[in-house]
Each structure stands twice: as structure tokens, then as C-alpha cells.
Design an enzyme around this catalytic site. Sequence first.
Site, PDB file in Angstrom:
ATOM      1  N   SER A 144       0.844  -1.191   0.000  1.00 43.45           N
ATOM      2  CA  SER A 144       0.000   0.000   0.000  1.00 43.45           C
ATOM      3  C   SER A 144       0.886   1.251   0.000  1.00 43.45           C
ATOM      4  CB  SER A 144      -0.961  -0.054   1.184  1.00 43.45           C
ATOM      5  OG  SER A 144      -2.010   0.870   1.044  1.00 43.45           O
TER       6      SER A 144
ATOM      7  N   HIS B  93      -7.737  -5.584  -0.533  1.00 43.39           N
ATOM      8  CA  HIS B  93      -6.450  -5.011  -0.131  1.00 43.39           C
ATOM      9  C   HIS B  93      -5.855  -5.770   1.057  1.00 43.39           C
ATOM     10  CE1 HIS B  93      -3.829  -1.563  -0.700  1.00 43.39           C
ATOM     11  NE2 HIS B  93      -3.907  -1.191   0.562  1.00 43.39           N
TER      12      HIS B  93
END
Length: 542
Positions: A207, A464
Site C-alpha cells: 500500500s 487489499h
Amino acid sequence: MNYVGLIIVLSCLWLGSNASDPDDPLLVQLPQGKLRGRDNGSYYSYESIPYAEPPTGDLRFEAPEPYKQKWSDIFDATKTPVACLQWDQFTPGANKLVGEEDCLTVSIYKPKNSKRSTFPVVAHIHGGAFMFGAAWQNGHENVMREGKFILVKISYRLGPLGFASTGDRDLPGNYGLKDQRLALKWIKQNIASFGGEPQNVLLIGHSAGGASVHLQMLREDFGQLAKAAFSFSGNALDPWVVQKGARGRAFELGRNVGCESAEDSASLKKCLKSKSASELVTAVRKFLIFSYVPFAPFSPVLEPSDAPDAILTQDPREVIKSGKFGQVPWAVSYVTEDGGYNAALLLKERKSGIVIDDLNDRWLELAPYFLFYRDTKTKKDMDDYSRKIKEDYLGNQKFDIESYSELQRLFTDILFKNSTQESLDLHRKYGKSPAYAYVYDNPAEKGIAQVLANRTDYDFGTVHGDDYFLIFENFVREVEMRPDEEIISRNFINMLADFASSDNGVLKYGECAFKNNVGSEKFQLLAIYIDGCQNRQHVEFP
């Protein structure tokens, strides 16, 4: 050889003659003195080792200075690393302030493996939107169990303390990125004392950590610090990474903490330095208009060329096109529903219904904050674009649980997938070293979407972190790995170990060898799923 390279070589030679005591592997000699780590059964740990002077007082909002202190006593390297001061999205309750301002440390984890005297090194930059997160939140038990490499976790400044910027030399910003770079230099200079191989350093992150890896790689001398890089679900071109409008937010920060009389950057910086760190970080809540939206109000910026110790002065696209970046093997990835991290909070239930209902009246207001174009367009252009993307993805549907999957796909495309494709496209056209990519599709039983939505009755897909948290345990999972996930976890860890030690940049996952994208007409994408992997070619990412 330039100055940085000379210093690193000399440091490595010095440290090679001052390695850990073979009779006491917990005792390590460094230039500052001796430190003692912890025996954890299957691995050794050396935690909370400072690599920079505390970024407090006069050193707040300044580039980090290398740690200079000498230890008269043996340094205690058994303490869990503290989080850098932050307004944390995942801390429950109204007060989300956690961490400390004095936080610039590295933590090292070394497996016990009688078959090896030295190990390749994986340096890890944690994620958290440049706003929150911590080294300790990413576990290392899976990695240590495999015993393939030394892991180094890097802590760096976050939020306004790490990224507030007025866009000029007085307050240029990117302090968190500069922390990361100094930590990489520390690793290169000192890791041999822990049994690490300084010539075999792989830099990875997820990320914002993945975007940080990519940004570090855009430095032309990056190859002196690491031999390869891996960006998981984050890269320099994601719209939430290098943002515009930082100067306005810096002065807004000042107004929120009593520095409204500051007329220029120098006076603003002086005033901000006089405030308590907790006051500055607590002011983050004033920038959030909806839950934790926008999730990255402070992030990397373009610095002026005359800024001291500037780390990013050109748009990343232009840097890649110039070819003047770290030409090392690079891999980038995404998961099929990365945008679930950003969208899932909209499915949270409340007394008046589901949060997503609000979008029916507030889409034009909120979309620029969710999708990070609030400082790139005029009000009219923002409204027109907001209407267009809603129509493209949802058609005439209203915002509700039935249309949520299309909204999540919109978030995935705009915040992650499209920019991953663009990054890989630039690297395949202008890069010289291998560029690899994978897409992961294998939903976790519980992941970040379920945590943010506070519900388990909705199938969010592969969200994610569903891949990354199989390498590094994370608090969002709370469930044991399934048999298929255990296999995937081992494959990922072996993939990183091999990438760190490979002399020719070859990358493999299980039985599948990644294909190089440089010079390829089509994208070479490795698909990883529940029961295997497969190389696929695409004109556009699926």
C-alpha cells in the site's frame, strides 16, 4: 564512485570485521557500541535500534540526521518498536492518537538456520496511507518459520509530522520518505554485523509502503542501497500518493493549531515547531470530512529543486520516462478488489440505515475526497467527472447495497489498478531492468473490508492485503490460514527470498516464473489464485 557509495563500502568493510559474537549471537557490535537482542526460540530479534536522531524540537520538519550517540552501556534491543505519532484509522473511539514523535528505528529479525552463516535481507516499509501504521503491526512469525532471510522493519514519520509541506525550501515536506532513505543507508552499512548480506537487500512494502518503495526506486542511486524492489498494491502513480494542494493544507494545519498569524512558510514552520506534537497530529481530524476520508490528507509532494536534501522534485512519470532512476528489478502487484479498503466503510450499518445511502445526496461533494481529485480540477470539472464515473460504473442505479460491488470496482480501478497498469507500462517502455507484475484473486475469510464494514455477511472478494497478510500476519485477520493459504504463504516467502539473492533478477512464485514486461507489447501478468498460478498476456489489466 560517488560519496554515498564510498561511505557505504567503507562502512561495510569496517562492520565485516566487527560482526556479532559467535559465542553470544545476541550481542552485536555497532559503531555506536554494543547491543543485545532477544532469543525467541526459532529466531533472534534486535528491536528499536535508532538510525536517526530524534526528530523532535529543532529537528521537527527537517530532514533526518544520522544517529550520532555512543552507548556507554549495552543497548537494550528487546523493546517492541513504538509507532510513530499518528491519528490511527483502526483505533476505536473518538481519540485515535497513538504513538510517539521519537520513533525513528529499525527492528531486525534473524532466523536460526544452521545451514547458513549469512542471509539475504528483506527491508520492509509498512503501509497506512502515509498517515498511520507501524512496524509492529506486521508480524514476522511466518517469515521466521521459513528461515530464508533476515527481515528489517523500518519506522518513519507519518501524517503532518512526516509530510506537511508548503512546497518551498522552508517547508519542503517528504520527511517520511527521507527517513526511509536514511534507514536504507543504515541497513546497507550495518546489516553485516547481524549476519545479513549487504549486497543482497530487497526493499518491499504494501500500500503506502509499496508506493514508498517505488518512490525510493526513482532515485538514480537506489541500486547502491538495494538490488531489487517489490511494491505490493501501491505505486508512485496511485492518485493518493503524490498529491497537489499541500501548501493550502499546511497553512490550514497552522490555523487549526493557533498559527493563523503566520504569513509565510518560514513563520509557519517556526510556529508549528513550537506546538506539541500531539496537538499537530490530533488536528488531522479537522481534515476528515467523512469517517477517515480522505484517507491520506498528508502525503508525498513534489519538492522544489533548491530544497535541502530533496528526494522528489519531478513528477514520477517524467522520472521514469527519463530513464534516470534506480535500474533494478522491480515487481508490482494488485488484488482484484483492492478498492474494498476504501469502499467497505460505506456498508457499515447504523440506526438510520447503511452509510452508503448518504452518497445519493452527497456524491458530488464526497467523490473528489474519496478518489483524490479535489485539488486537480475546477468545481465544475469535478462535478462533471463525478457524474461521468458514476454513470460509467453504476449507470442509473442508486447507491445501495445492491450497487455496492460496482462502486467497489470503481474504487479499485481509480485508486489502484489503473495506476498500476500505467506504472508497468512506463517501466516496460523506459526501463532497462526486469519489471514484473502479478494479480491475486483468493478471498480471505476475514480481511480489512470486514473490519471496516463491521460485518461478515457480505462477500467483498479479494481485498487489499489479502495476499500480503499471508506473508506478514496482521490484526485484521483473526483466523488461522486455510491449507491453500499456507501453501500460498510459503510460496510468497520463498519468492521474496529468491528475489533478494538472485544474481540475474529472476522472480518465481511456486512453479511459475514471472515474465519480464520490459520491451513486451502486451502486459505479462502472473495470475495467482487458490490452487496455483498462470502466466497471462493482456492488452489491458483484467
